[in-house]
Write a protein that holds these residues in place. Structure first.
Motif, PDB file in Angstrom:
ATOM      1  N   VAL A   1     -11.161  33.543 -41.895  1.00 22.66           N
ATOM      2  CA  VAL A   1     -10.409  33.009 -43.031  1.00 22.66           C
ATOM      3  C   VAL A   1      -8.948  32.919 -42.602  1.00 22.66           C
ATOM      4  CG1 VAL A   1      -9.837  33.292 -45.469  1.00 22.66           C
ATOM      5  CG2 VAL A   1     -12.026  34.139 -44.605  1.00 22.66           C
ATOM      6  N   ALA A   2      -8.367  31.708 -42.704  1.00 19.78           N
ATOM      7  CA  ALA A   2      -6.985  31.516 -42.234  1.00 19.78           C
ATOM      8  C   ALA A   2      -6.270  30.518 -43.143  1.00 19.78           C
ATOM      9  CB  ALA A   2      -6.968  31.012 -40.794  1.00 19.78           C
ATOM     10  N   PRO A   3      -4.995  30.776 -43.463  1.00 15.34           N
ATOM     11  CA  PRO A   3      -4.219  29.812 -44.262  1.00 15.34           C
ATOM     12  C   PRO A   3      -4.106  28.475 -43.534  1.00 15.34           C
ATOM     13  CG  PRO A   3      -3.090  31.924 -44.135  1.00 15.34           C
ATOM     14  CD  PRO A   3      -4.204  31.973 -43.151  1.00 15.34           C
ATOM     15  N   VAL A   4      -4.126  27.414 -44.294  1.00 17.79           N
ATOM     16  CA  VAL A   4      -4.034  26.083 -43.705  1.00 17.79           C
ATOM     17  C   VAL A   4      -2.673  25.858 -43.069  1.00 17.79           C
ATOM     18  CG1 VAL A   4      -4.087  23.610 -44.209  1.00 17.79           C
ATOM     19  CG2 VAL A   4      -5.753  25.130 -45.271  1.00 17.79           C
ATOM     20  N   SER A   5      -1.626  26.358 -43.709  1.00 18.07           N
ATOM     21  CA  SER A   5      -0.257  26.064 -43.268  1.00 18.07           C
ATOM     22  C   SER A   5       0.339  27.143 -42.369  1.00 18.07           C
ATOM     23  CB  SER A   5       0.653  25.885 -44.487  1.00 18.07           C
ATOM     24  OG  SER A   5       0.648  27.052 -45.292  1.00 18.07           O
ATOM     25  N   ASN A   6      -0.445  28.149 -41.969  1.00 20.36           N
ATOM     26  CA  ASN A   6       0.097  29.233 -41.150  1.00 20.36           C
ATOM     27  C   ASN A   6      -0.944  29.647 -40.118  1.00 20.36           C
ATOM     28  OD1 ASN A   6       1.379  31.390 -40.023  1.00 20.36           O
ATOM     29  ND2 ASN A   6       1.616  32.563 -41.896  1.00 20.36           N
TER      30      ASN A   6
ATOM     31  N   ILE B   1      -9.765  41.101 -49.737  1.00 15.13           N
ATOM     32  CA  ILE B   1      -9.265  40.473 -48.508  1.00 15.13           C
ATOM     33  C   ILE B   1      -7.798  40.071 -48.626  1.00 15.13           C
ATOM     34  CG2 ILE B   1     -11.573  39.601 -47.990  1.00 15.13           C
ATOM     35  CD1 ILE B   1     -10.630  36.831 -48.762  1.00 15.13           C
ATOM     36  N   ALA B   2      -7.194  40.266 -49.818  1.00 12.01           N
ATOM     37  CA  ALA B   2      -5.795  39.855 -49.998  1.00 12.01           C
ATOM     38  C   ALA B   2      -4.859  40.585 -49.053  1.00 12.01           C
ATOM     39  CB  ALA B   2      -5.374  40.094 -51.455  1.00 12.01           C
ATOM     40  N   GLN B   3      -5.117  41.888 -48.839  1.00 13.63           N
ATOM     41  CA  GLN B   3      -4.224  42.662 -47.976  1.00 13.63           C
ATOM     42  C   GLN B   3      -4.281  42.176 -46.528  1.00 13.63           C
ATOM     43  OE1 GLN B   3      -5.506  46.744 -47.671  1.00 13.63           O
ATOM     44  NE2 GLN B   3      -7.666  46.213 -47.932  1.00 13.63           N
ATOM     45  N   HIS B   4      -5.431  41.645 -46.091  1.00 13.90           N
ATOM     46  CA  HIS B   4      -5.544  41.128 -44.739  1.00 13.90           C
ATOM     47  C   HIS B   4      -4.833  39.792 -44.572  1.00 13.90           C
ATOM     48  CE1 HIS B   4      -8.440  44.298 -43.930  1.00 13.90           C
ATOM     49  NE2 HIS B   4      -9.167  43.901 -44.961  1.00 13.90           N
ATOM     50  N   LEU B   5      -4.585  39.117 -45.657  1.00 11.54           N
ATOM     51  CA  LEU B   5      -3.929  37.811 -45.611  1.00 11.54           C
ATOM     52  C   LEU B   5      -2.535  37.861 -46.219  1.00 11.54           C
ATOM     53  CD1 LEU B   5      -7.038  35.685 -46.617  1.00 11.54           C
ATOM     54  CD2 LEU B   5      -5.996  35.830 -44.359  1.00 11.54           C
ATOM     55  N   ASN B   6      -1.968  39.072 -46.305  1.00 12.82           N
ATOM     56  CA  ASN B   6      -0.597  39.261 -46.767  1.00 12.82           C
ATOM     57  C   ASN B   6      -0.392  38.761 -48.198  1.00 12.82           C
ATOM     58  OD1 ASN B   6       1.980  40.294 -46.222  1.00 12.82           O
ATOM     59  ND2 ASN B   6       2.790  38.278 -45.725  1.00 12.82           N
TER      60      ASN B   6
ATOM     61  N   LEU C   1      -7.478  30.137 -52.509  1.00 13.43           N
ATOM     62  CA  LEU C   1      -7.585  31.533 -52.929  1.00 13.43           C
ATOM     63  C   LEU C   1      -6.355  31.908 -53.740  1.00 13.43           C
ATOM     64  CD1 LEU C   1      -8.881  33.187 -49.629  1.00 13.43           C
ATOM     65  CD2 LEU C   1     -10.222  32.408 -51.596  1.00 13.43           C
ATOM     66  N   ASN C   2      -6.583  32.593 -54.889  1.00 15.59           N
ATOM     67  CA  ASN C   2      -5.491  33.072 -55.752  1.00 15.59           C
ATOM     68  C   ASN C   2      -5.627  34.589 -55.839  1.00 15.59           C
ATOM     69  OD1 ASN C   2      -3.543  33.590 -57.628  1.00 15.59           O
ATOM     70  ND2 ASN C   2      -4.523  32.490 -59.312  1.00 15.59           N
ATOM     71  N   PHE C   3      -4.637  35.295 -55.251  1.00 15.88           N
ATOM     72  CA  PHE C   3      -4.715  36.751 -55.167  1.00 15.88           C
ATOM     73  C   PHE C   3      -4.087  37.462 -56.358  1.00 15.88           C
ATOM     74  CE2 PHE C   3      -4.717  35.554 -50.546  1.00 15.88           C
ATOM     75  CZ  PHE C   3      -6.066  35.795 -50.378  1.00 15.88           C
TER      76      PHE C   3
ATOM     77  N   ASP D   1       3.982  30.326 -47.050  1.00 16.48           N
ATOM     78  CA  ASP D   1       4.830  29.464 -46.243  1.00 16.48           C
ATOM     79  C   ASP D   1       4.613  29.805 -44.779  1.00 16.48           C
ATOM     80  OD1 ASP D   1       6.335  31.761 -45.714  1.00 16.48           O
ATOM     81  OD2 ASP D   1       7.678  31.374 -47.405  1.00 16.48           O
ATOM     82  N   GLY D   2       5.302  29.104 -43.946  1.00 15.25           N
ATOM     83  CA  GLY D   2       5.101  29.261 -42.502  1.00 15.25           C
ATOM     84  C   GLY D   2       5.533  30.603 -41.983  1.00 15.25           C
ATOM     85  N   ALA D   3       6.425  31.314 -42.699  1.00 16.00           N
ATOM     86  CA  ALA D   3       6.937  32.578 -42.187  1.00 16.00           C
ATOM     87  C   ALA D   3       6.235  33.782 -42.769  1.00 16.00           C
ATOM     88  CB  ALA D   3       8.436  32.677 -42.474  1.00 16.00           C
ATOM     89  N   ALA D   4       5.320  33.572 -43.717  1.00 13.69           N
ATOM     90  CA  ALA D   4       4.698  34.701 -44.392  1.00 13.69           C
ATOM     91  C   ALA D   4       3.681  35.388 -43.489  1.00 13.69           C
ATOM     92  CB  ALA D   4       4.005  34.210 -45.666  1.00 13.69           C
ATOM     93  N   GLY D   5       3.733  36.703 -43.522  1.00 11.44           N
ATOM     94  CA  GLY D   5       2.706  37.501 -42.856  1.00 11.44           C
ATOM     95  C   GLY D   5       2.538  37.216 -41.383  1.00 11.44           C
ATOM     96  N   ARG D   6       3.600  37.015 -40.685  1.00 13.88           N
ATOM     97  CA  ARG D   6       3.483  36.710 -39.255  1.00 13.88           C
ATOM     98  C   ARG D   6       2.950  37.938 -38.525  1.00 13.88           C
ATOM     99  NH1 ARG D   6       5.487  32.541 -36.605  1.00 13.88           N
ATOM    100  NH2 ARG D   6       6.731  31.953 -38.402  1.00 13.88           N
ATOM    101  N   ARG D   7       1.765  37.817 -37.976  1.00 14.59           N
ATOM    102  CA  ARG D   7       1.116  38.959 -37.334  1.00 14.59           C
ATOM    103  C   ARG D   7       1.124  38.871 -35.820  1.00 14.59           C
ATOM    104  NH1 ARG D   7      -4.228  40.780 -40.722  1.00 14.59           N
ATOM    105  NH2 ARG D   7      -3.224  41.106 -42.716  1.00 14.59           N
ATOM    106  N   ARG D   8       1.376  37.685 -35.300  1.00 13.52           N
ATOM    107  CA  ARG D   8       1.346  37.545 -33.854  1.00 13.52           C
ATOM    108  C   ARG D   8       2.723  37.186 -33.342  1.00 13.52           C
ATOM    109  NH1 ARG D   8      -3.997  33.851 -33.264  1.00 13.52           N
ATOM    110  NH2 ARG D   8      -3.133  32.953 -35.157  1.00 13.52           N
ATOM    111  N   GLY D   9       2.961  37.445 -32.092  1.00 11.67           N
ATOM    112  CA  GLY D   9       4.267  37.171 -31.515  1.00 11.67           C
ATOM    113  C   GLY D   9       5.102  38.428 -31.437  1.00 11.67           C
TER     114      GLY D   9
END
Length: 622
Positions: free
Chosen positions: A429-434, A459-464, A494-496, A504-512
């Motif tokens: 499960v992955a956000p379309v825009s991130n 699963i909300a906590q896993h997707l920030n 999904l509505n948490f 947005d593009g900067a939310a929940g950045r887990r990699r890098g």
């Protein structure tokens, strides 16, 4: 107690079976490349070993006479003379040698305190020149044995074996001592044997013993277990110089020429079969990659093939077919089991030796119909089911909130529509825009059907807690399938709930890379005003002027003895006080102590002498 003994016996037999089959062989082609490159060397030692190694391989040696003539060597160095003369003899270049190369070996033979190594170099240098004849062999052998008593290391035995090989005493003396020398070999990890001195000593001992027993036409003193352990040491060595390559080949050929020769059985090329390719090739060779002497093609047999999933024997006593024009390659046809994909353990035998290898039978999988549904977490309403077939996507964007769950149900089948279980089944499960945010969930099999329930609130906590459009992707993989599947099912919103964040593009950045942590020391505390500091310093210094004032009013009577010790004492005391001042102004504590030590000693000695003088003056009558 009996079970413990049986376990130890089983482990020892297992270790023995592994020890009696080679896990690898000597890479002769690589060593030949090192030797051919060594022919370009200007070092006489490198040239000698390059020529010697290529001779062992029966490879073509170019004309190296000019290389030997221009190589760097010293005629007064016995070892270099040995390399030069033997390289010239091996390459038929004796005409480049000058008479002065005879002097050093000849002088060595006349020395009294000569070593076995020097004798070996001298005798074989003269032999290469055609002048190494020994007339009184019995006395020569007695002298050599006397030298051996001074140092009976394995490498000295090797030199004596080589000298006996030249003198003709190998049939008696070498054969009577070879077995005892072999027992002195060091053992590493209970699987490798070698002699003190490393590869040079090991190669020389094995080579001389092998040649001696061949000439005598006697069976080798090496036992089978010793052969395999020496072979393990040889295959475990890595060399990059002509010297190392030549020594490795000498030791390898000595073991490979034994009867029976150690055998290596290994898979050649791919370790799997598919519907298009239903055979596996095996290589059956000796230590140096040659066909095994005395091994008939019909003696290479696949004794059994067992499917690891259920321990079912699917193949028994199937001979392998020798590949045309390739005597070391044997082909095993697995057409009988290519439709039964999985991992198989194949027991392969070559003569009296056998080993187990794992081979994968790869098959194709397909996904049965997938059921997609969204329902309430508490089950008050039944989910509405949407059926998908691979590789189609959802035709609409579904929505699910934090009070609902997403259900996926599917099956995996082989080409014959039989249900199968794969090792890896995941839903992503992955956000379309991130692209930097994702959550992976394992699909667990239940009665050969996979089912995944995604509780939106969980699963909300896993997707920030980032609400919005998300893609669902199904991944299926296994070590025994040839077509792993990555199926993008579609998009779902999904509505948490109230804890949700805008996606947005900067939310929940887990990699890098994480933000840089900048360390900052504690900020210094605020200092008091300058006026307050000056007043405090003046208060501290007030007793000194007060002392001087009182001394002026009292007019003390100060009388020092007229002696050098009094002057030295006061000067040393004043110097000590000056050092304390410098400590506050400039010097460090260690510098101050270094200067203070001699001053303190001078102050003590002069003060002691001054006090004694004052006491003496008081004792005198006035």
């Amino acid at each position: 107690m009996h079970i413990h003994v049986l376990c130890l016996l089983f482990l020892s037999l297992l270790a023995l079976s592994k020890a009696n089959i080679l896990q690898s062989t000597v890479n002769v082609q690589k060593l030949q490349g090192i030797l051919e490159e060594g022919l370009k060397s200007k070092d006489i030692g490198g040239l000698y070993f390059a020529i010697k190694g290529l001779k062992q391989l029966n490879a073509k040696i170019p004309n190296v006479c000019e290389n030997l003539k221009t190589s760097k060597y010293d005629v007064s160095n016995l070892e270099q003379v040995f390399y030069l003369t033997n390289a010239a003899a091996l390459s038929n270049c004796q005409n480049i040698l000058t008479p002065d190369v005879l002097s050093t070996p000849t002088l060595t033979l006349d020395k009294k305190d000569v070593s076995l190594q020097e004798l070996y170099y001298a005798v074989y240098s003269l032999k290469a020149l055609g002048k190494g004849t020994i007339y009184d062999k019995e006395d020569a052998l007695k002298n050599l044995i006397q030298l051996l008593k001074n140092d009976d290391s394995p490498v000295n035995y090797a030199y004596l074996f080589a000298l006996c090989e030249h003198m003709g005493c190998g049939g008696t003396w070498t054969s009577s001592h070879a077995e005892g020398v072999l027992l002195t070999a060091d053992e590493s990890d209970s699987r490798a044997l070698f002699f003190e001195g490393g590869l040079p000593a090991t190669a020389l001992i094995l080579g001389t013993i092998s040649r001696t027993y061949k000439n005598l036409k006697k069976p080798s003193p090496l036992k089978e277990e010793q052969r395999y352990k020496f072979a393990n040491y040889i295959t475990g060595r890595s060399v990059s110089t002509p010297r190392g390559a030549a020594l490795l080949l000498e030791a390898a050929f000595a073991i490979a020429d034994e009867e029976p020769s150690p055998i290596s059985i290994s898979i050649k090329g791919k370790k799997y079969v598919t519907a298009e390719s239903d055979s596996v090739e095996f290589s059956v060779t000796d230590l140096v990659g040659r066909a095994v002497r005395g091994l008939k093609p019909d003696e290479v047999i696949a004794q059994s093939a067992t499917r690891l999933a259920d321990d079912v024997v699917v193949l028994s006593k199937q001979p392998l077919v020798q590949k045309p024009n390739d005597p070391v390659t044997f082909v095993l046809n697995l057409a009988k089991i290519k439709s039964q994909y999985g991992m198989y353990k194949i027991t392969l035998s070559a003569g009296s030796k056998s080993m187990n290898v794992n081979v994968a039978v790869l098959g194709e999988i397909q996904v049965g119909s997938l059921e997609f549904g969204i329902g309430d977490v508490d089950g008050t309403t039944s989910p509405k089911i949407t059926t998908l077939t691979y590789p189609n996507r959802l035709t609409q964007i579904f929505q699910a909130d934090h009070l609902q769950k997403v259900t996926l149900k599917f099956s995996v089948k082989d080409k014959n529509n039989n249900p199968v279980i794969v090792q890896q089944a995941f839903v992503r499960v992955a956000p379309v825009s991130n692209d930097n945010l994702e959550a992976i969930f394992v699909a667990e099999p239940n009665a050969k059907t996979y089912r995944v329930e995604l509780n939106v609130a969980s699963i909300a906590q896993h997707l920030n807690h980032a609400s919005g459009a998300h893609t669902l992707t199904l991944y299926l993989g296994d070590s025994t399938i040839s077509n792993p599947i990555a199926w993008e099912l579609g998009t779902i919103t999904l509505n948490f709930g109230k804890e949700a964040k805008a996606l947005d593009g900067a939310a929940g950045r887990r990699r890098g890379p994480l933000p840089e942590i900048a360390h900052q020391f504690r900020v210094a505390e605020a200092r008091p005003p300058r006026l307050l500091s000056d007043v405090f310093a003046a208060c501290c210094a007030a007793p000194l002027p007060l002392l001087l004032l009182l001394w002026a009013r009292l007019r003390p009577r100060i009388q020092l003895p007229a002696a050098p010790s009094a002057l030295v004492f006061h000067l040393a005391l004043g110097g000590s006080l000056a050092l304390y001042v410098m400590l506050w102004l400039q010097l460090s504590m260690f510098e101050t102590l270094r200067y203070l030590a001699p001053l303190a000693l001078l102050t003590f000695l002069s003060g002691h002498r001054l006090l004694r003088r004052i006491a003496h003056d008081k004792a005198q009558p006035r």
